[in-house]
Write a protein that holds these residues in place. Structure first.
Motif, PDB file in Angstrom:
ATOM      1  N   ALA A  13      66.585  27.844  26.235  1.00  0.00           N
ATOM      2  CA  ALA A  13      67.479  28.202  27.339  1.00  0.00           C
ATOM      3  C   ALA A  13      67.470  27.098  28.390  1.00  0.00           C
ATOM      4  N   GLY A  14      66.296  26.572  28.684  1.00  0.00           N
ATOM      5  CA  GLY A  14      66.202  25.483  29.648  1.00  0.00           C
ATOM      6  C   GLY A  14      66.971  24.253  29.210  1.00  0.00           C
ATOM      7  N   LEU A  15      67.072  24.060  27.914  1.00  0.00           N
ATOM      8  CA  LEU A  15      67.837  22.942  27.353  1.00  0.00           C
ATOM      9  C   LEU A  15      69.302  23.301  27.127  1.00  0.00           C
ATOM     10  N   GLN A  16      69.649  24.542  27.439  1.00  0.00           N
ATOM     11  CA  GLN A  16      70.987  25.091  27.227  1.00  0.00           C
ATOM     12  C   GLN A  16      71.401  25.049  25.753  1.00  0.00           C
ATOM     13  N   GLU A  17      70.429  25.231  24.881  1.00  0.00           N
ATOM     14  CA  GLU A  17      70.666  25.354  23.445  1.00  0.00           C
ATOM     15  C   GLU A  17      70.730  26.847  23.135  1.00  0.00           C
ATOM     16  N   TRP A  18      71.876  27.435  23.452  1.00  0.00           N
ATOM     17  CA  TRP A  18      72.006  28.883  23.461  1.00  0.00           C
ATOM     18  C   TRP A  18      71.870  29.512  22.089  1.00  0.00           C
ATOM     19  N   GLU A  19      72.398  28.872  21.064  1.00  0.00           N
ATOM     20  CA  GLU A  19      72.294  29.445  19.717  1.00  0.00           C
ATOM     21  C   GLU A  19      70.827  29.538  19.290  1.00  0.00           C
ATOM     22  N   ASN A  20      70.059  28.489  19.551  1.00  0.00           N
ATOM     23  CA  ASN A  20      68.631  28.521  19.227  1.00  0.00           C
ATOM     24  C   ASN A  20      67.902  29.550  20.080  1.00  0.00           C
ATOM     25  N   ALA A  21      68.281  29.655  21.338  1.00  0.00           N
ATOM     26  CA  ALA A  21      67.665  30.650  22.229  1.00  0.00           C
ATOM     27  C   ALA A  21      67.941  32.057  21.715  1.00  0.00           C
ATOM     28  N   VAL A  22      69.174  32.303  21.276  1.00  0.00           N
ATOM     29  CA  VAL A  22      69.535  33.615  20.713  1.00  0.00           C
ATOM     30  C   VAL A  22      68.685  33.914  19.487  1.00  0.00           C
ATOM     31  N   ASN A  23      68.607  32.956  18.573  1.00  0.00           N
ATOM     32  CA  ASN A  23      67.857  33.175  17.335  1.00  0.00           C
ATOM     33  C   ASN A  23      66.381  33.450  17.601  1.00  0.00           C
ATOM     34  N   ASP A  24      65.779  32.691  18.490  1.00  0.00           N
ATOM     35  CA  ASP A  24      64.361  32.903  18.787  1.00  0.00           C
ATOM     36  C   ASP A  24      64.121  34.224  19.507  1.00  0.00           C
ATOM     37  N   ALA A  25      65.004  34.584  20.413  1.00  0.00           N
ATOM     38  CA  ALA A  25      64.845  35.857  21.119  1.00  0.00           C
ATOM     39  C   ALA A  25      64.999  37.027  20.148  1.00  0.00           C
ATOM     40  N   LYS A  26      65.925  36.918  19.210  1.00  0.00           N
ATOM     41  CA  LYS A  26      66.081  37.973  18.203  1.00  0.00           C
ATOM     42  C   LYS A  26      64.811  38.117  17.372  1.00  0.00           C
ATOM     43  N   GLU A  27      64.210  36.999  17.020  1.00  0.00           N
ATOM     44  CA  GLU A  27      62.968  37.026  16.252  1.00  0.00           C
ATOM     45  C   GLU A  27      61.840  37.654  17.081  1.00  0.00           C
ATOM     46  N   CYS A  28      61.822  37.333  18.347  1.00  0.00           N
ATOM     47  CA  CYS A  28      60.830  37.905  19.263  1.00  0.00           C
ATOM     48  C   CYS A  28      60.946  39.430  19.285  1.00  0.00           C
ATOM     49  N   ILE A  29      62.157  39.928  19.411  1.00  0.00           N
ATOM     50  CA  ILE A  29      62.397  41.377  19.442  1.00  0.00           C
ATOM     51  C   ILE A  29      62.019  42.013  18.105  1.00  0.00           C
ATOM     52  N   LYS A  30      62.340  41.307  17.040  1.00  0.00           N
ATOM     53  CA  LYS A  30      62.010  41.820  15.709  1.00  0.00           C
ATOM     54  C   LYS A  30      60.491  41.960  15.546  1.00  0.00           C
ATOM     55  N   LEU A  31      59.744  40.979  16.039  1.00  0.00           N
ATOM     56  CA  LEU A  31      58.290  40.991  15.911  1.00  0.00           C
ATOM     57  C   LEU A  31      57.626  41.985  16.858  1.00  0.00           C
ATOM     58  N   SER A  32      58.253  42.178  18.027  1.00  0.00           N
ATOM     59  CA  SER A  32      57.660  43.059  19.029  1.00  0.00           C
ATOM     60  C   SER A  32      58.764  43.769  19.806  1.00  0.00           C
ATOM     61  N   ALA A  45      70.906  34.479  26.902  1.00  0.00           N
ATOM     62  CA  ALA A  45      71.496  33.494  25.991  1.00  0.00           C
ATOM     63  C   ALA A  45      72.872  33.959  25.507  1.00  0.00           C
ATOM     64  N   GLN A  46      73.008  35.249  25.241  1.00  0.00           N
ATOM     65  CA  GLN A  46      74.307  35.782  24.820  1.00  0.00           C
ATOM     66  C   GLN A  46      75.329  35.656  25.940  1.00  0.00           C
ATOM     67  N   LEU A  47      74.921  35.923  27.153  1.00  0.00           N
ATOM     68  CA  LEU A  47      75.813  35.781  28.302  1.00  0.00           C
ATOM     69  C   LEU A  47      76.279  34.334  28.431  1.00  0.00           C
ATOM     70  N   GLU A  48      75.347  33.405  28.328  1.00  0.00           N
ATOM     71  CA  GLU A  48      75.698  31.984  28.436  1.00  0.00           C
ATOM     72  C   GLU A  48      76.590  31.527  27.290  1.00  0.00           C
ATOM     73  N   SER A  49      76.493  32.215  26.154  1.00  0.00           N
ATOM     74  CA  SER A  49      77.340  31.922  24.992  1.00  0.00           C
ATOM     75  C   SER A  49      78.679  32.644  25.063  1.00  0.00           C
ATOM     76  N   LYS A  50      78.879  33.380  26.151  1.00  0.00           N
ATOM     77  CA  LYS A  50      80.095  34.162  26.371  1.00  0.00           C
ATOM     78  C   LYS A  50      80.256  35.305  25.364  1.00  0.00           C
ATOM     79  N   ALA A  51      79.133  35.759  24.813  1.00  0.00           N
ATOM     80  CA  ALA A  51      79.121  36.912  23.915  1.00  0.00           C
ATOM     81  C   ALA A  51      78.801  38.142  24.770  1.00  0.00           C
ATOM     82  N   TYR A  52      79.767  38.510  25.599  1.00  0.00           N
ATOM     83  CA  TYR A  52      79.544  39.534  26.618  1.00  0.00           C
ATOM     84  C   TYR A  52      79.228  40.904  26.040  1.00  0.00           C
ATOM     85  N   ASP A  53      79.941  41.303  24.987  1.00  0.00           N
ATOM     86  CA  ASP A  53      79.683  42.615  24.389  1.00  0.00           C
ATOM     87  C   ASP A  53      78.281  42.663  23.783  1.00  0.00           C
ATOM     88  N   ALA A  54      77.885  41.582  23.129  1.00  0.00           N
ATOM     89  CA  ALA A  54      76.541  41.520  22.546  1.00  0.00           C
ATOM     90  C   ALA A  54      75.488  41.562  23.644  1.00  0.00           C
TER      91      ALA A  54
END
Length: 87
Positions: A13-32, A45-54
């Protein structure tokens, strides 16, 4: 493990690599699924990617775990404002 994923997602997120941020956050939620910060990172990350509904759906999942989470509540207001502006 979730802490590592959370930090990785935050780094992306700090690097504004939103797709990678989304993928890692999803994995985080999956694990815990109870780790509320994972929902916050994913929704951000979804907001920054303009995926508002998600983003809205992710926030609601997080709020189902902690209905009084201030960061998620604020983020939900922002998502609704962005959705309205985009419409």
């Amino acid at each position: 493990m979730q802490l590592t994923r959370h930090k990785t997602s935050a780094s992306y997120a700090g690097l504004q690599e939103w797709e990678n941020a989304v993928n890692d956050a999803k994995e985080c939620i999956k694990l815990s699924p109870e780790f509320i910060k994972g929902y916050y990172r994913l929704a951000t990350a979804q907001l920054e990617s303009k995926a508002y509904d998600a983003a809205e759906a992710t926030i609601k999942q997080g709020l189902a775990i902690d209905a009084n989470h201030a960061q998620l509540t604020k983020l939900l207001r922002n998502v609704k404002l962005y959705k309205k502006a985009a419409a």
